[in-house]
Design an enzyme around this catalytic site. Structure first.
Site, PDB file in Angstrom:
ATOM      1  N   LYS A  22       0.152 -59.838 -70.736  1.00 45.89           N
ATOM      2  CA  LYS A  22       0.959 -58.679 -70.372  1.00 45.89           C
ATOM      3  C   LYS A  22       1.892 -58.248 -71.505  1.00 45.89           C
ATOM      4  O   LYS A  22       2.261 -57.090 -71.601  1.00 45.89           O
ATOM      5  CB  LYS A  22       1.712 -58.910 -69.072  1.00 45.89           C
ATOM      6  CG  LYS A  22       2.867 -59.867 -69.139  1.00 45.89           C
ATOM      7  CD  LYS A  22       3.612 -59.826 -67.799  1.00 45.89           C
ATOM      8  CE  LYS A  22       4.864 -60.666 -67.845  1.00 45.89           C
ATOM      9  NZ  LYS A  22       5.602 -60.636 -66.594  1.00 45.89           N
ATOM     10  N   ARG A  23       2.223 -59.179 -72.377  1.00 45.63           N
ATOM     11  CA  ARG A  23       3.109 -58.832 -73.497  1.00 45.63           C
ATOM     12  C   ARG A  23       2.369 -58.104 -74.621  1.00 45.63           C
ATOM     13  O   ARG A  23       2.984 -57.498 -75.477  1.00 45.63           O
ATOM     14  CB  ARG A  23       3.759 -60.072 -74.093  1.00 45.63           C
ATOM     15  CG  ARG A  23       4.337 -60.963 -73.040  1.00 45.63           C
ATOM     16  CD  ARG A  23       5.725 -61.459 -73.343  1.00 45.63           C
ATOM     17  NE  ARG A  23       6.178 -62.207 -72.203  1.00 45.63           N
ATOM     18  CZ  ARG A  23       6.938 -61.726 -71.248  1.00 45.63           C
ATOM     19  NH1 ARG A  23       7.388 -60.489 -71.329  1.00 45.63           N
ATOM     20  NH2 ARG A  23       7.275 -62.457 -70.206  1.00 45.63           N
TER      21      ARG A  23
END
Ligand code: GLU
Length: 503
Positions: A261-262
């Site tokens: 997600k980063r």
């Protein structure tokens, strides 16, 4: 027998793009086979619940057009479809496994478990699992005498663990990997029922897949190693196991490691279908929807991350994907998330969409305070659509259509502008500010003038463009001039020349 598949996310956060692909493959198989696509919310772990995540998942699926046939809020004969609403259902199956000798009660405290792990690690057993090798040294219904164990159970103590058979090969067919085998010595005695009487993922998953008559389980590769436990549980219960398909990982744009997600923020793109406001981290994660993607383009991009139709067909409607889809063509190796490719797909969809149909989505992502007539905006869309990737680009790449340039590309101006040109610029001004029948006619007129006076196109036309756009960018110069209209063109012309003189 009709095909029944389920997408079973845990509402512990927003739906990651990998989850969207899982949902899509499930959806395609169901639609292809005239089957049923089910949404099941796996929320047994209440401690990890994130408020808003379930709604987010549903809204995302709907935005993408992957609407479930059955699920919470969608109806169906096999509900409830939220595991928290089925809580009372699971314990009996765990107890049956205990009664049949396939599971047992365990009473170890967290301290005892930590001690066991430390001791095992000291002995060089890295994984230090609660397994067949260890279980007889622990405090459970297999090691305590019956009376003591019954007393603890009656007092609501303990959990239930699966009793892995000793040294047995468990095989199952994964439709992508063919035969997969795990030896039970590698498998731990997984907890299936927690102290509060709630099932763990493993128990709830197989019970629900059985009760909901799921025929095909299609899920991420990270669940492959749990499947051996699941297959054993089906066997313990005397139930037929569904077919399993585990999807390859989606890899970072660099091709190394799983997309996380980063990575979105790191590489500057969305990894979530819609924007997600993370309250705990006080962060906002970009979404494809808000970034101005057509959901059909996103699905088209995603379907090819881990599957291909066996030919070089790339642009596919969902109907076409459905026609071509088959589990047999899912690949084993990880698929790289190629941002450029994703943009390319969206561009293809933009170009194939009539300008009038782009009005609403483009308006939806226009910055606040920018208002334009629909006719004007539609013309801009028509001129810009081959040069942009996303809805938002119409504004960011074509900002000069909405406001006069605030600055000019100094380097380019200095390279070309000389005050001796002013006489010619005065002549050109008359042409570009009097109404022309078409961009082509105007272009011919200006170019004829430059030719006649033996002036360089490569000097005057770029300067004219910089007057209108601030820089050397944008669609056809004369289309821009006609679209802006003579009044606006006159204003920009005069202001720019004034600035040019001072540079
Ligand atoms: N709840 C699991 C997840 O979040 C489901 C895995 C499965 O499909 O069995 O991915």
């Amino acid at each position: 027998m009709s095909i029944r598949v389920r997408f079973a996310p845990s509402p512990t956060g927003p739906l990651h793009i990998g989850g969207v692909r899982t949902a899509l493959y499930n959806y395609l198989l169901a639609k292809k086979e005239g089957g049923t696509f089910i949404l099941r919310i796996e929320d047994t772990d209440q401690t990890r619940l994130v408020p808003g995540a379930e709604d987010y998942i549903k809204e995302s699926l709907e935005w993408l057009g992957l609407t479930p046939d059955e699920g919470p809020g969608y109806g169906g004969d096999y509900g409830p479809y939220r595991q928290s609403e089925r809580k009372g259902l699971y314990a009996q199956y765990a107890q049956q496994m205990v009664a049949d000798g396939n599971a047992y009660h365990a009473f170890d405290t967290p301290e005892e478990l930590t001690k066991m792990r430390e001791e095992q690690q000291a002995l060089g057993h890295h994984s230090a699992k609660y397994d067949a090798r260890i279980r007889m040294q622990m405090r459970n219904s297999l090691t305590l005498d019956k009376e003591e164990s019954d007393k603890l159970i009656a007092a609501g103590e303990g959990i239930i663990r699966l009793k892995m058979p000793h040294d047995e090969d468990v095989s199952f067919v994964d439709l992508v990997r063919e035969k997969v085998t795990f030896n039970t010595n590698q498998l731990d005695d997984k907890v299936i029922l927690k102290k509060d009487g709630m099932p763990t993922y493993h128990l709830a998953n197989i019970v629900d897949d059985h009760l909901m008559k799921i025929t095909h389980v299609i899920r991420g590769e990270e669940w492959l190693s749990s499947t051996a436990h699941h297959v054993l549980m089906y066997r313990f219960m005397g139930w037929e196991a569904p077919h399993f398909t585990h999807l390859p990982l989606i890899l970072k744009p660099t091709g190394k490691g799983k997309l996380s997600k980063r990575d979105g923020a790191k590489f500057g793109f969305a990894v979530f279908p819609m924007e997600w406001h993370d309250k705990k981290e006080d962060a906002v994660y970009q979404g494809f929807k808000e970034d101005g993607f057509d959901p059909k383009a996103l699905l088209n991009f995603l379907v090819l991350l881990g599957w291909n139709p066996g030919n070089d067909e790339e642009l596919m409607t969902v109907e076409r994907m459905t026609e071509l889809f088959s589990l047999a063509k899912i690949v084993k190796s990880g698929a790289r998330f190629d941002v450029d490719k994703c943009n390319w797909f969206n561009q293809q969809y933009l170009m194939a969409t009539p300008d009038a149909d782009l009005l609403a989505p483009v308006k939806a992502v226009m910055p606040e305070g920018i208002t334009t007539e629909d006719n004007y905006l539609q013309t801009v869309i028509g001129l810009m659509k081959e040069r942009v990737y996303k809805y938002g680009d119409f504004y960011t790449e074509g900002s000069f259509f909405f406001s006069a340039p605030a600055e000019y590309d100094e380097k380019q101006v200095k390279k070309r502008y000389k005050s001796e040109q002013d006489e010619h610029f005065a002549a050109i001004r008359t042409m570009v500010t009097s109404s022309s029948e078409s961009a082509e006619a105007l272009a011919n007129q200006v170019k004829a003038y430059l030719k006649e006076k033996e002036l360089k196109m490569g000097v005057y036309l770029p300067l004219l463009r910089i007057m209108m756009c601030g820089a050397l960018k944008g669609p056809d110069l004369f289309d821009i001039i006609i679209t802006l209209g003579s009044e606006e063109v006159a204003q920009r012309y005069d202001k720019a020349l004034e600035v040019f003189k001072k540079l």
